[in-house]
Design a protein around this motif. Sequence first.
Motif, PDB file in Angstrom:
ATOM      1  N   CYS A 150      -4.145   5.412   5.147  1.00 44.56           N
ATOM      2  CA  CYS A 150      -4.226   6.242   3.872  1.00 44.56           C
ATOM      3  C   CYS A 150      -4.294   7.692   3.791  1.00 44.56           C
ATOM      4  CB  CYS A 150      -5.325   5.629   2.825  1.00 44.56           C
ATOM      5  SG  CYS A 150      -4.875   3.992   2.138  1.00 44.56           S
ATOM      6  N   ASN A 152      -6.532  10.714   1.918  1.00 47.62           N
ATOM      7  CA  ASN A 152      -7.218  10.819   0.744  1.00 47.62           C
ATOM      8  C   ASN A 152      -7.875  12.333   0.792  1.00 47.62           C
ATOM      9  OD1 ASN A 152     -10.806   9.683   0.238  1.00 47.62           O
ATOM     10  ND2 ASN A 152      -9.291  10.196  -1.181  1.00 47.62           N
ATOM     11  N   ILE A 173      -5.481   8.888  -3.636  1.00 45.04           N
ATOM     12  CA  ILE A 173      -5.126   8.144  -2.578  1.00 45.04           C
ATOM     13  C   ILE A 173      -3.742   8.159  -2.268  1.00 45.04           C
ATOM     14  CG2 ILE A 173      -5.794   5.785  -1.713  1.00 45.04           C
ATOM     15  CD1 ILE A 173      -7.994   5.665  -3.243  1.00 45.04           C
ATOM     16  N   CYS A 175      -0.900   5.901  -0.142  1.00 43.27           N
ATOM     17  CA  CYS A 175      -0.784   4.805   0.843  1.00 43.27           C
ATOM     18  C   CYS A 175       0.727   4.363   0.811  1.00 43.27           C
ATOM     19  CB  CYS A 175      -1.847   3.725   0.432  1.00 43.27           C
ATOM     20  SG  CYS A 175      -1.664   3.325  -1.274  1.00 43.27           S
ATOM     21  N   SER A 180      -4.005  -1.447   1.977  1.00 42.02           N
ATOM     22  CA  SER A 180      -4.857  -0.065   2.153  1.00 42.02           C
ATOM     23  C   SER A 180      -5.265   0.688   1.073  1.00 42.02           C
ATOM     24  CB  SER A 180      -3.879   0.683   3.018  1.00 42.02           C
ATOM     25  OG  SER A 180      -3.372   0.213   4.045  1.00 42.02           O
ATOM     26  N   GLY A 181      -4.371   0.858  -0.006  1.00 39.81           N
ATOM     27  CA  GLY A 181      -4.749   1.488  -1.240  1.00 39.81           C
ATOM     28  C   GLY A 181      -5.841   1.020  -1.694  1.00 39.81           C
ATOM     29  N   ARG A 197      -2.826   7.155  -7.496  1.00 38.91           N
ATOM     30  CA  ARG A 197      -2.300   6.590  -6.313  1.00 38.91           C
ATOM     31  C   ARG A 197      -1.004   6.951  -5.949  1.00 38.91           C
ATOM     32  NH1 ARG A 197      -4.912   1.458  -5.533  1.00 38.91           N
ATOM     33  NH2 ARG A 197      -3.188   0.756  -4.216  1.00 38.91           N
TER      34      ARG A 197
END
Length: 423
Positions: A150, A152, A173, A175, A180-181, A197
Motif C-alpha cells: 500500500c 499511505n 490509502i 492499494c 491490503s487496503g 481509497r
Amino acid sequence: MKISVIGGGYVGLVSAACLAQLGHWVELIEIDPDRARSISQGRPQIYEKGLEALLSKHLGERLHVSSIYDHIAESDLSFICVGTPEGEGGRPDLSMVQSACRSLGRSLRDKSSYHLVVMKSTVLPGTTEGLVIPAILKHSRREGDEIGFCMNPEFLREGRAVEDFMHPDRIVIGCNDPISGELAESVYRGIEAPVVRTEIKSAEMIKYASNAFLATKISFANELGNLCKALRIDAYEVMKGVGMDHRINPHFLNAGAGFGGSCFPKDLSALIALAQSLDEKPLILRSVQEVNERQPLRLLELLEGKIGRLKGKRIAVLGLAFKNDTDDIRESRSIPVIMKLKEEGADIVAYDPKAVDSMKRLIQDIEYCPTAADALRGADACIVMTEWPEFSELDEEFDRMRSRVIIEGRRILSCRDIEGICW
C-alpha cells in the motif's frame, strides 16, 4: 496489531509513537546506532511538541527500538518511513528506500504468513510499483500474493505532527487489492477521519499535489503582498477578506518571507523535474519556486533602505527554524538572508528558541545568543524571520538596539517602529 516502522527520522518516529498510542505493538527500526540509542532513552534528536511525552509513556512497553531487522517477520505489517531528500536534478534520492527494501525483503524470507508493506516515504508516482514492490519481492524470494503493498502518504506539519497524526483531515490509502487496503485501514481504527481509497500511483500523487498547492497559495499571497505594499495596502487585511470565501479558505494566505522545511521545497522540485521528464511545462510550479527564492531577499532591500550599506552593521536575526515549534532549519528562509548579510559584510548576531544548535552545524562564523534580548543589544537593525510566539511579547527589548530599526518577515510583532515585508 504488531507493526514494524522502518526509519527513526521525523515521520517514522512520530508515526511509531502515535501507533503505540493507538494500542499497537510497535518496533521502530533505526539503523543509525546513535540515533537508535538516543530514541530508546527517550531523547529524540528532533523537537516536536508532545513527542517526548509519548515516548516516555510507551518506550519499553508498546514501543521498542532496534537497529536491526531481525524481528520484522514477527510483525503483521511494516511501514517504510525513510527519508527521500532532494537528489540530482530535483528528483528524490531513493537510496535509503532501496536499502530499506533490500533489508525488509531479506527479513521476510522465512515468514510463512501474509505480510503487508506500507510506503509512507514521499516518492514520485510509479515508485512503489516500479521500485519498492519488485525489490522487496526479489529479496524476499516470495510471491506477490504472499506480500501486500500500500501507499499511505503522511500529511504531518512540523510542530503539530502528533496532533495531525491523531486528528488528520483524511487518511489516504493507495492499494491494488482489497485485502491490503482493508488491513492498512484497520491500523487507524480509533481515529475519526474520512478514508480515501485510491490506486497506488494516485496516492503518491495526492501527497505531491497537496504540498504543491499549499506552496502555491503561499507564493501567491507573497506576490500579492508585495503588490499591496507598493500600493500602501495592508496585505493581511486583503487576505482576510479573500480567505473568507469558502472556495479559498484562509489557510496559507499569510504573506511573508516564504516557505521552507523538509517538504514543500523538495516536493516542488521533484514535481517540476517529473513534469520536465514528461515534456510538460510546469509554468505555475516554476513561478511558485521563483517567488519563494526571491522573497526573503526583499527583506534586505527594505533594510538597506532604512540603514544604508550593510557592511560593518550589526544585524540581529531573530528566528532560525523554518517555522515555529520546531528546530528544523531545512530550507529555512533565514539561511539566504544570513548568507546575503555575510556577503555584504554585515556583523550578524542570531537567536532562536530551539534551532540555534541546528544552525550552528550549518553556519559557524556568526554570533549566537542565548536570548532575544542579548541578540538585540547594540544592533543597528533587526530582522524577524520565524513566528515564534515569544517574539510577539518583545517591545522594550528593542530599546537595547543602537537604532530601533525592525524589519519583520512574519507578522508576529505588535510593538511600534516595525516594517513588514509585505505590509
